[in-house]
Design a protein around this motif. Sequence first.
Motif, PDB file in Angstrom:
ATOM      1  N   ILE A  49       0.822  -1.223   0.000  1.00  0.00           N
ATOM      2  CA  ILE A  49       0.000   0.000   0.000  1.00  0.00           C
ATOM      3  C   ILE A  49       0.851   1.266   0.000  1.00  0.00           C
ATOM      4  O   ILE A  49       0.613   2.155  -0.833  1.00  0.00           O
ATOM      5  N   TRP A  53       0.957   4.020  -2.987  1.00  0.00           N
ATOM      6  CA  TRP A  53       0.725   5.444  -2.772  1.00  0.00           C
ATOM      7  C   TRP A  53       1.887   6.282  -3.305  1.00  0.00           C
ATOM      8  O   TRP A  53       1.688   7.331  -3.913  1.00  0.00           O
ATOM      9  N   PHE A 110      -6.843   7.240  -7.705  1.00  0.00           N
ATOM     10  CA  PHE A 110      -6.499   7.106  -6.296  1.00  0.00           C
ATOM     11  C   PHE A 110      -7.593   7.636  -5.388  1.00  0.00           C
ATOM     12  O   PHE A 110      -8.120   8.721  -5.591  1.00  0.00           O
ATOM     13  N   SER A 111      -7.923   6.853  -4.392  1.00  0.00           N
ATOM     14  CA  SER A 111      -8.684   7.277  -3.214  1.00  0.00           C
ATOM     15  C   SER A 111      -8.373   6.244  -2.146  1.00  0.00           C
ATOM     16  O   SER A 111      -8.027   5.095  -2.459  1.00  0.00           O
ATOM     17  N   TRP A 112      -8.492   6.651  -0.897  1.00  0.00           N
ATOM     18  CA  TRP A 112      -8.220   5.689   0.172  1.00  0.00           C
ATOM     19  C   TRP A 112      -9.298   4.609   0.209  1.00  0.00           C
ATOM     20  O   TRP A 112      -9.026   3.467   0.571  1.00  0.00           O
ATOM     21  N   GLN A 113     -10.522   4.958  -0.229  1.00  0.00           N
ATOM     22  CA  GLN A 113     -11.581   3.952  -0.310  1.00  0.00           C
ATOM     23  C   GLN A 113     -11.231   2.897  -1.359  1.00  0.00           C
ATOM     24  O   GLN A 113     -11.419   1.697  -1.133  1.00  0.00           O
ATOM     25  N   ALA A 115      -8.191   2.163  -2.378  1.00  0.00           N
ATOM     26  CA  ALA A 115      -7.038   1.411  -1.872  1.00  0.00           C
ATOM     27  C   ALA A 115      -7.486   0.309  -0.913  1.00  0.00           C
ATOM     28  O   ALA A 115      -6.987  -0.825  -0.973  1.00  0.00           O
ATOM     29  N   LEU A 116      -8.441   0.621  -0.049  1.00  0.00           N
ATOM     30  CA  LEU A 116      -8.946  -0.366   0.906  1.00  0.00           C
ATOM     31  C   LEU A 116      -9.763  -1.453   0.203  1.00  0.00           C
ATOM     32  O   LEU A 116      -9.558  -2.647   0.452  1.00  0.00           O
TER      33      LEU A 116
END
Length: 170
Positions: A49, A53, A110-113, A115-116
């Motif tokens: 991760i 990033w 890209f977004s953290w959502q 990525a998760l």
Amino acid sequence: MNIFHKSGLGQNQLTARQIMTDPALFLAFGFGSGLAKKAPGTCGTVAAIPLYWLIIQAGLPIYSLLTIASTVAGIWICGIAADKLGEHDFGGIVWDEVAGYLITMWLVPFSWQAALLGFVLFRIFDIIKPWPIKWIDQKVQGGLGIMLDDVLAGVFAGALLWIAAQQGWV
């Protein structure tokens, strides 16, 4: 910490220090994440991760180049590690998870959502191994075999993640 494994030549032993100081093993063990006693594949994906990033910041062309390079180099890295360990697809070899996660995230903004969700989807495909992933995992040997099932898991997870992104879910 010692890593034990059996090979046709008897029992070999590597320490965590040997793994961390050998460039091929350091990479194969996902910067050390593969040394985890429990769930090394999941730990290897977690280690991917920050790498994701970092390289997504460079833009899609560089991300694409580095993802392809890490996948192709992974065949060699994982093959060398398997030879040194005397065991095909030893659990601590997690470079395939690193590359698989990068493939999962390849075409998604890209977004953290994302990525998760990409993490969860990749782990599901990597653990369950639906056809043809399981067949490849069982039939293809060497570095290519170690990498190929995770490449496919990344493609499957990435396809679902791309659909989710197109629908605005992530």
